[in-house]
Design an enzyme around this catalytic site. Structure first.
Site, PDB file in Angstrom:
ATOM      1  N   LYS A   1       0.845  -1.191   0.000  1.00 41.96           N
ATOM      2  CA  LYS A   1       0.000   0.000   0.000  1.00 41.96           C
ATOM      3  C   LYS A   1       0.884   1.246   0.000  1.00 41.96           C
ATOM      4  O   LYS A   1       1.996   1.153   0.536  1.00 41.96           O
ATOM      5  CB  LYS A   1      -0.956   0.039   1.182  1.00 41.96           C
ATOM      6  CG  LYS A   1      -0.421  -0.343   2.560  1.00 41.96           C
ATOM      7  CD  LYS A   1       0.717   0.352   3.180  1.00 41.96           C
ATOM      8  CE  LYS A   1       0.723   1.823   3.419  1.00 41.96           C
ATOM      9  NZ  LYS A   1       1.980   2.289   4.077  1.00 41.96           N
TER      10      LYS A   1
ATOM     11  N   TYR B   1      -4.497   4.010   6.319  1.00 39.64           N
ATOM     12  CA  TYR B   1      -5.024   3.045   7.299  1.00 39.64           C
ATOM     13  C   TYR B   1      -6.336   3.541   7.899  1.00 39.64           C
ATOM     14  O   TYR B   1      -7.255   2.754   8.143  1.00 39.64           O
ATOM     15  CB  TYR B   1      -4.012   2.801   8.422  1.00 39.64           C
ATOM     16  CG  TYR B   1      -2.847   1.948   7.996  1.00 39.64           C
ATOM     17  CD1 TYR B   1      -2.950   0.559   7.979  1.00 39.64           C
ATOM     18  CD2 TYR B   1      -1.647   2.515   7.605  1.00 39.64           C
ATOM     19  CE1 TYR B   1      -1.896  -0.239   7.579  1.00 39.64           C
ATOM     20  CE2 TYR B   1      -0.585   1.725   7.199  1.00 39.64           C
ATOM     21  CZ  TYR B   1      -0.715   0.351   7.188  1.00 39.64           C
ATOM     22  OH  TYR B   1       0.334  -0.435   6.787  1.00 39.64           O
TER      23      TYR B   1
HETATM   24  P1  NAD Z   1      12.456   1.408   2.492  1.00 33.92           P
HETATM   25  O1  NAD Z   1      13.029   2.720   2.100  1.00 33.92           O
HETATM   26  O2  NAD Z   1      12.886   0.814   3.781  1.00 33.92           O
HETATM   27  O3  NAD Z   1      12.717   0.329   1.359  1.00 33.92           O
HETATM   28  C1  NAD Z   1      12.489   0.605   0.008  1.00 33.92           C
HETATM   29  C2  NAD Z   1      13.335  -0.327  -0.834  1.00 33.92           C
HETATM   30  O4  NAD Z   1      13.136  -0.027  -2.213  1.00 33.92           O
HETATM   31  C3  NAD Z   1      14.836  -0.166  -0.555  1.00 33.92           C
HETATM   32  O5  NAD Z   1      15.435  -1.411  -0.447  1.00 33.92           O
HETATM   33  C4  NAD Z   1      15.338   0.570  -1.783  1.00 33.92           C
HETATM   34  O6  NAD Z   1      16.692   0.226  -2.096  1.00 33.92           O
HETATM   35  C5  NAD Z   1      14.404   0.056  -2.851  1.00 33.92           C
HETATM   36  N1  NAD Z   1      14.312   0.908  -4.026  1.00 33.92           N
HETATM   37  C6  NAD Z   1      14.225   0.457  -5.276  1.00 33.92           C
HETATM   38  N2  NAD Z   1      14.198   1.461  -6.153  1.00 33.92           N
HETATM   39  C7  NAD Z   1      14.281   2.597  -5.442  1.00 33.92           C
HETATM   40  C8  NAD Z   1      14.307   3.969  -5.793  1.00 33.92           C
HETATM   41  N3  NAD Z   1      14.226   4.377  -7.066  1.00 33.92           N
HETATM   42  N4  NAD Z   1      14.372   4.863  -4.802  1.00 33.92           N
HETATM   43  C9  NAD Z   1      14.416   4.485  -3.507  1.00 33.92           C
HETATM   44  N5  NAD Z   1      14.408   3.187  -3.123  1.00 33.92           N
HETATM   45  C10 NAD Z   1      14.331   2.246  -4.067  1.00 33.92           C
HETATM   46  O7  NAD Z   1      10.872   1.602   2.458  1.00 33.92           O
HETATM   47  P2  NAD Z   1       9.797   0.618   3.125  1.00 33.92           P
HETATM   48  O8  NAD Z   1       9.435   1.164   4.454  1.00 33.92           O
HETATM   49  O9  NAD Z   1      10.267  -0.765   3.035  1.00 33.92           O
HETATM   50  O10 NAD Z   1       8.532   0.875   2.168  1.00 33.92           O
HETATM   51  C11 NAD Z   1       8.391   0.211   0.936  1.00 33.92           C
HETATM   52  C12 NAD Z   1       6.901   0.075   0.602  1.00 33.92           C
HETATM   53  O11 NAD Z   1       6.280  -0.702   1.624  1.00 33.92           O
HETATM   54  C13 NAD Z   1       6.124   1.391   0.548  1.00 33.92           C
HETATM   55  O12 NAD Z   1       5.171   1.344  -0.472  1.00 33.92           O
HETATM   56  C14 NAD Z   1       5.445   1.475   1.900  1.00 33.92           C
HETATM   57  O13 NAD Z   1       4.246   2.214   1.874  1.00 33.92           O
HETATM   58  C15 NAD Z   1       5.182   0.012   2.178  1.00 33.92           C
HETATM   59  N6  NAD Z   1       5.124  -0.285   3.622  1.00 33.92           N
HETATM   60  C16 NAD Z   1       4.077  -0.984   4.087  1.00 33.92           C
HETATM   61  C17 NAD Z   1       3.982  -1.282   5.431  1.00 33.92           C
HETATM   62  C18 NAD Z   1       2.831  -2.091   5.953  1.00 33.92           C
HETATM   63  O14 NAD Z   1       2.704  -2.223   7.168  1.00 33.92           O
HETATM   64  N7  NAD Z   1       2.023  -2.673   5.098  1.00 33.92           N
HETATM   65  C19 NAD Z   1       4.975  -0.849   6.311  1.00 33.92           C
HETATM   66  C20 NAD Z   1       6.048  -0.144   5.800  1.00 33.92           C
HETATM   67  C21 NAD Z   1       6.123   0.137   4.444  1.00 33.92           C
END
Ligand code: NAD
Length: 372
Positions: free
Chosen positions: A139, A224
């Protein structure tokens, strides 16, 4: 394939499990939560985006019986190597962002879980669909309803399933409140309040970059409250109003909302009042009120343990690792066509995006926006 779940049922007392939980879980249609060995089909998943949340999902999947992490897609070779060692992932199941279309030739991967920054979901999910693999997407599913619908259409065309990572749709306290509402225990539903937020730290993170995040707190955490308003009230809203406030325009640039309050009206006359923010911690609360009773949950959507009570007393439900339960359920949805109590399909994601589009329009125009 056999597997056990070591931490799946953590922090739950044996007596509570024996006396109350199992029958209720059975009623709610939740999976078998015992340690019984499992010999059925397993959903073989590759994770795309090995960041914070991808890591959390990978760890949670260690305790899945029906889903297994078998592949990775990443732009960082050092991370791929570390994950290969940690999760026993073979070289042939490792891809980068340039070559992952080749996954279509890999018979050992069933689904790709897209866990990258929001703006990338649309094109990545469509590429996965074109490669003939099922898509699970974090999401917000996309940046707007148009993009979301294109993802739904692409998955339909490719004959693959599209699911959105709505982990709360499987969470036991949440499902119990929904069950009580459906059984009429709260009477006529009149009001929902959803408060969701945290203090966004590092100003350089992608979440505060309009290009990658598509917006601000609403995209990330306010979703949420919005999604919760829909599954708690059990109706689709017909109008929305919204207001934005910004205390730090330096940190929250144009197009990146710091705080949005929004109100939703439902066909029955029920209303919802929600707050989404990047500038307050400890904001994770749902309140549902009907003319015969109420439910309140705090925390309501964080990783838990989720806690809550109703006019009848404490909500005594098992504390689960959300992502383990989600992946078990998603395996059943993808492999066996199981219907969850609250949908997690692409259409469900698009419903949220349509309302989010309207919330941003209401902020911009100051008008009450009718929803079709
Ligand atoms: P994060 O920054 O920790 O991880 C993102 C990942 O994407 C990194 O490994 C990064 O290297 C990679 N990536 C690939 N291409 C990229 C680019 N062009 N720019 C930046 N990063 C790039 O973020 P996250 O917290 O893991 O969030 C990722 C997704 O998961 C988002 O859509 C977020 O909304 C979702 N999320 C959902 C929940 C949930 O509880 N459902 C919780 C956290 C995050």
């Amino acid at each position: 394939m056999k597997n056990t779940r070591r931490h799946f049922l953590h922090k739950i007392t044996a007596s509570a499990l024996a006396l109350t939980v199992i029958p209720r879980l059975g009623m709610a249609g939740l999976p078998d939560m015992t340690e019984a060995p499992y010999d059925g089909p397993v959903l073989r998943v590759a994770i795309m985006g090995l960041g914070g949340y991808g890591t959390r999902v990978a760890e949670a999947m260690k305790d899945c019986k029906k889903a297994k992490l078998v592949g990775v897609i990443s732009g960082t070779p050092s991370k791929v190597k570390a994950w290969q060692e940690k999760y026993g992932i073979p070289e042939k199941n490792c891809y980068n962002y340039d070559n992952f279309d080749n996954i279509k030739n890999n018979p050992d991967i069933d689904a790709v879980y897209v866990i990258t920054p929001n703006a990338l979901h649309h094109s990545q999910a469509i590429r996965v669909a074109k490669a003939g693999k099922h898509v699970i997407c974090e999401k917000p599913m996309a940046l707007n309803a148009k993009e979301g619908q294109e993802m739904v259409d692409a998955c339909k065309k490719a004959n693959v399933k599209l699911l959105v990572g709505y982990r709360m749709h499987f969470e036991p306290h949440t499902l119990e409140v929904i069950r009580m509402r459906q059984a009429g225990e709260f009477g006529k539903i009149l009001f929902f309040q959803g408060l969701c937020g945290f203090k966004a730290g590092d100003p350089g993170q992608w979440r505060l970059n309009k290009e990658l995040a598509g917006g601000g707190s609403l995209m990330d955490i306010g979703i949420y409250a919005l999604n919760g308003a829909r599954y708690m009230i059990g109706e689709e809203p017909v109008w929305v109003t919204a207001q934005e406030t910004k205390t730090d325009p330096q940190k929250f640039k144009p197009g990146v909302d710091e705080t949005i309050q929004f109100q939703l009206g439902f066909p029955s006359g029920a209303v919802a009042s929600c707050l989404s923010t990047y500038s307050m911690n400890n904001l994770d609360k749902f309140f549902l009120n009907g003319d015969k009773g109420f439910a309140e949950m705090q925390p309501s959507t964080g990783y838990g343990p989720i806690k809550g009570r109703t006019h009848k007393g404490e909500l005594n439900q098992p504390v689960v690792v959300h992502q383990t339960l989600q992946m078990e359920e998603m395996s059943d949805i993808i492999l066996h066509g199981k219907q969850p109590v609250v949908p997690v399909n692409g259409e469900e994601g698009v419903r949220d995006l349509k309302i989010m589009d309207a919330i941003y329009e209401a902020v911009k125009t100051g008008k009450k926006i009718a929803l079709k």
